[in-house]
Motif scaffolding. Structure first.
Motif, PDB file in Angstrom:
ATOM      1  N   UNK A 114       0.844  -1.194   0.000  1.00 42.46           N
ATOM      2  CA  UNK A 114       0.000   0.000   0.000  1.00 42.46           C
ATOM      3  C   UNK A 114       0.879   1.245   0.000  1.00 42.46           C
ATOM      4  N   UNK A 115       0.777   2.022  -1.072  1.00 42.60           N
ATOM      5  CA  UNK A 115       1.466   3.317  -1.142  1.00 42.60           C
ATOM      6  C   UNK A 115       0.479   4.351  -0.626  1.00 42.60           C
ATOM      7  N   UNK A 116       0.653   4.762   0.607  1.00 37.77           N
ATOM      8  CA  UNK A 116      -0.367   5.520   1.321  1.00 37.77           C
ATOM      9  C   UNK A 116      -0.538   6.959   0.865  1.00 37.77           C
ATOM     10  N   UNK A 117       0.511   7.552   0.284  1.00 37.40           N
ATOM     11  CA  UNK A 117       0.397   8.947  -0.111  1.00 37.40           C
ATOM     12  C   UNK A 117       1.253   9.289  -1.311  1.00 37.40           C
ATOM     13  N   UNK A 118       0.904  10.355  -1.995  1.00 32.43           N
ATOM     14  CA  UNK A 118       1.621  10.800  -3.203  1.00 32.43           C
ATOM     15  C   UNK A 118       2.895  11.542  -2.832  1.00 32.43           C
ATOM     16  N   UNK A 119       3.930  11.331  -3.623  1.00 34.57           N
ATOM     17  CA  UNK A 119       5.215  11.974  -3.361  1.00 34.57           C
ATOM     18  C   UNK A 119       5.210  13.481  -3.486  1.00 34.57           C
ATOM     19  N   UNK A 120       4.243  14.032  -4.234  1.00 29.61           N
ATOM     20  CA  UNK A 120       4.199  15.490  -4.393  1.00 29.61           C
ATOM     21  C   UNK A 120       3.804  16.201  -3.099  1.00 29.61           C
ATOM     22  N   UNK A 121       3.358  15.450  -2.102  1.00 28.20           N
ATOM     23  CA  UNK A 121       3.065  16.062  -0.810  1.00 28.20           C
ATOM     24  C   UNK A 121       4.329  16.520  -0.097  1.00 28.20           C
ATOM     25  N   UNK A 122       5.456  15.948  -0.489  1.00 31.61           N
ATOM     26  CA  UNK A 122       6.732  16.278   0.152  1.00 31.61           C
ATOM     27  C   UNK A 122       7.769  16.624  -0.922  1.00 31.61           C
ATOM     28  N   UNK A 123       7.589  17.767  -1.590  1.00 30.63           N
ATOM     29  CA  UNK A 123       8.495  18.114  -2.693  1.00 30.63           C
ATOM     30  C   UNK A 123       9.925  18.347  -2.264  1.00 30.63           C
ATOM     31  N   UNK A 124      10.142  18.742  -1.026  1.00 32.17           N
ATOM     32  CA  UNK A 124      11.512  18.978  -0.568  1.00 32.17           C
ATOM     33  C   UNK A 124      12.320  17.680  -0.583  1.00 32.17           C
ATOM     34  N   UNK A 125      11.696  16.591  -0.149  1.00 35.20           N
ATOM     35  CA  UNK A 125      12.393  15.309  -0.173  1.00 35.20           C
ATOM     36  C   UNK A 125      12.647  14.864  -1.606  1.00 35.20           C
ATOM     37  N   UNK A 126      11.657  15.053  -2.474  1.00 35.17           N
ATOM     38  CA  UNK A 126      11.816  14.661  -3.873  1.00 35.17           C
ATOM     39  C   UNK A 126      13.017  15.359  -4.498  1.00 35.17           C
ATOM     40  N   UNK A 127      13.146  16.622  -4.222  1.00 33.10           N
ATOM     41  CA  UNK A 127      14.254  17.377  -4.804  1.00 33.10           C
ATOM     42  C   UNK A 127      15.585  16.976  -4.195  1.00 33.10           C
ATOM     43  N   UNK A 128      15.589  16.760  -2.874  1.00 30.32           N
ATOM     44  CA  UNK A 128      16.836  16.402  -2.206  1.00 30.32           C
ATOM     45  C   UNK A 128      17.329  15.024  -2.637  1.00 30.32           C
ATOM     46  N   UNK A 129      16.407  14.074  -2.768  1.00 28.88           N
ATOM     47  CA  UNK A 129      16.800  12.706  -3.118  1.00 28.88           C
ATOM     48  C   UNK A 129      17.304  12.626  -4.553  1.00 28.88           C
ATOM     49  N   UNK A 130      16.733  13.439  -5.444  1.00 24.80           N
ATOM     50  CA  UNK A 130      17.174  13.394  -6.843  1.00 24.80           C
ATOM     51  C   UNK A 130      18.634  13.805  -6.974  1.00 24.80           C
ATOM     52  N   UNK A 131      19.067  14.757  -6.136  1.00 26.33           N
ATOM     53  CA  UNK A 131      20.467  15.175  -6.122  1.00 26.33           C
ATOM     54  C   UNK A 131      20.918  15.964  -7.334  1.00 26.33           C
ATOM     55  N   UNK A 132      19.972  16.405  -8.152  1.00 24.79           N
ATOM     56  CA  UNK A 132      20.340  17.173  -9.346  1.00 24.79           C
ATOM     57  C   UNK A 132      19.502  18.442  -9.419  1.00 24.79           C
ATOM     58  N   UNK A 133      19.969  19.375 -10.215  1.00 20.10           N
ATOM     59  CA  UNK A 133      19.255  20.624 -10.445  1.00 20.10           C
ATOM     60  C   UNK A 133      18.990  20.762 -11.945  1.00 20.10           C
ATOM     61  N   UNK A 134      18.018  21.583 -12.335  1.00 22.38           N
ATOM     62  CA  UNK A 134      17.766  21.787 -13.763  1.00 22.38           C
ATOM     63  C   UNK A 134      19.014  22.311 -14.482  1.00 22.38           C
ATOM     64  N   UNK A 135      19.195  21.866 -15.713  1.00 24.72           N
ATOM     65  CA  UNK A 135      20.288  22.367 -16.549  1.00 24.72           C
ATOM     66  C   UNK A 135      19.793  23.615 -17.278  1.00 24.72           C
ATOM     67  N   UNK A 136      20.493  24.706 -17.148  1.00 26.34           N
ATOM     68  CA  UNK A 136      20.021  25.962 -17.721  1.00 26.34           C
ATOM     69  C   UNK A 136      20.584  26.185 -19.126  1.00 26.34           C
ATOM     70  N   UNK A 137      19.725  26.695 -19.984  1.00 26.63           N
ATOM     71  CA  UNK A 137      20.130  27.016 -21.359  1.00 26.63           C
ATOM     72  C   UNK A 137      19.344  28.231 -21.826  1.00 26.63           C
ATOM     73  N   UNK A 138      19.891  28.975 -22.777  1.00 24.38           N
ATOM     74  CA  UNK A 138      19.220  30.177 -23.279  1.00 24.38           C
ATOM     75  C   UNK A 138      18.895  30.098 -24.761  1.00 24.38           C
ATOM     76  N   UNK A 139      19.226  28.966 -25.391  1.00 22.95           N
ATOM     77  CA  UNK A 139      18.945  28.844 -26.823  1.00 22.95           C
ATOM     78  C   UNK A 139      18.823  27.372 -27.200  1.00 22.95           C
ATOM     79  N   UNK A 140      18.262  27.109 -28.394  1.00 23.89           N
ATOM     80  CA  UNK A 140      18.148  25.745 -28.892  1.00 23.89           C
ATOM     81  C   UNK A 140      19.527  25.136 -29.108  1.00 23.89           C
TER      82      UNK A 140
END
Length: 352
Positions: free
Chosen positions: A313-339
């Motif tokens: 039973x997965x009791x709750x959705x992960x989006x309820x705790x976005x801080x953990x989701x971001x911390x566990x991923x260990x990565x940040x968005x890659x920034x770009x300004x052009x194609x």
């Protein structure tokens, strides 16, 4: 159209034609197969309760608790919460046209859950203390003031509503699984599953109970240790509870089924969280992943046999705790300004 758990399972619930049904059409959550997590010849299903209206299993019990509170003439519901109960209580109170008061442990609640309670209009009180202290306060208030309807899992209607998940599992599979695994905090949910499977067994719908497997975080494992934990600690905030209100009933349900209650570490929880997200495609909140971690641990120990069918039973959705989701991923968005920069970052060759 799915009518919600009260109308779907009315004959199994303590309601009458006079009960005003307060529903957000909760329930009917999917069973998702998770191939590869258990060994050959074994089947693992995930009952994803995070797809309930407020993102957790609490909606099943809250629809009934709020409906019965409204039937009794209450105008205000009150609860203590580590997060999911507050979100569900606030949403169903809003649906019912009632006031909701929530007492939370200050600074000890995932931001997504707090945001839900506030958005639904709840009056949120942040207590300088833990969940167990918050629950003691709201229970005393409800006893002293009859106008307040307590909607924590000590309210028997909560567990009556939550038992419908057991019905859904049997109805979907056509039989009971051999094992049912879930995280244990205040211990109401594992008690409710025991109630549901027992009701179906007694009615002849299934021949025997599945074995109930409950998993607590090592830093908040009073049922494993055999005594309360005064200062529970775990990354899985939803089960950071040291004095489970339904502890004795939960242990009785587990014993009757031939199951067990064990502890898993935060490291094991986060490893299961990461594995579930990256290999199965489901983001569940950390508390849910305590059950996944526990099943994986038992599999390593050789507990499961060929032919076993396990539902976690997965009791709750992960989006309820976005801080953990971001911390566990260990990565940040890659920034770009052009194609061109995107192409370069992805190492794509430009067509000639």
């Amino acid at each position: 159209m799915w009518p919600g758990v009260i109308e779907r399972y009315r004959a199994w619930l303590p309601v009458s034609e006079h009960t005003p049904v307060v529903t957000l059409r909760e329930g009917n959550t999917p069973l998702v197969e998770a191939p590869g997590l258990l060994g050959r010849g074994k089947t693992l299903w995930l009952k994803f309760e995070g797809l309930n209206p407020t993102g957790s299993f609490k909606d099943r019990g809250m629809t009934l608790a709020v409906s019965k509170a409204k039937e009794a003439g209450a105008r205000t519901v009150i609860c203590a919460s580590t997060g999911n109960t507050s979100a569900a209580a606030a949403a169903y109170a809003a649906r019912a046209g009632m006031t909701c008061v929530v007492v939370i442990p200050d600074g000890r609640i995932a931001v997504g859950k707090l945001a839900q309670a506030l958005a639904h209009g709840a009056r949120v009180v942040a207590l300088a203390g833990n969940f167990d202290e918050a629950l003691a306060h709201v229970r005393a208030l409800a006893e002293q003031h009859p106008a307040l309807a307590l909607v924590n899992s000590v309210n028997p209607f909560r567990l009556e509503g939550q038992k419908t998940a057991a019905f859904e599992i049997v109805d979907a599979l056509g039989h009971a699984p051999t094992h049912l695994a879930l995280p244990v905090g205040n211990a109401g949910n594992i008690t409710a599953y025991g109630m549901g499977f027992r009701a179906y067994r007694d009615a002849g719908r299934i021949p025997a109970l599945p074995r109930l497997l409950g998993f607590q975080a090592a830093g908040a494992a009073p049922l494993v240790l055999g005594h309360p934990v005064e200062h529970p600690e775990t990354v899985a905030t939803a089960i950071r509870i040291g004095r489970p209100a339904s502890g004795e009933r939960a242990l009785a349900a587990v014993a009757e089924s031939g199951g067990r209650v064990e502890a898993v570490t935060d490291a094991e929880i986060l490893d299961a969280y990461r594995r579930l997200a990256t290999t199965v495609g489901i983001l569940a909140e950390p508390a849910s992943c305590a059950a996944v971690a526990g099943v994986l641990k038992l599999e390593r120990e050789g507990y499961f046999a060929a032919g076993d069918e396990v539902v976690v039973v997965l009791t709750g959705h992960g989006l309820k705790d976005p801080d953990t989701a971001r911390a566990v991923s260990g990565v940040e968005p890659i920034r770009a300004s052009s194609r061109a920069e995107i192409e370069a970052l992805l190492e794509l060759a430009t067509p000639s």
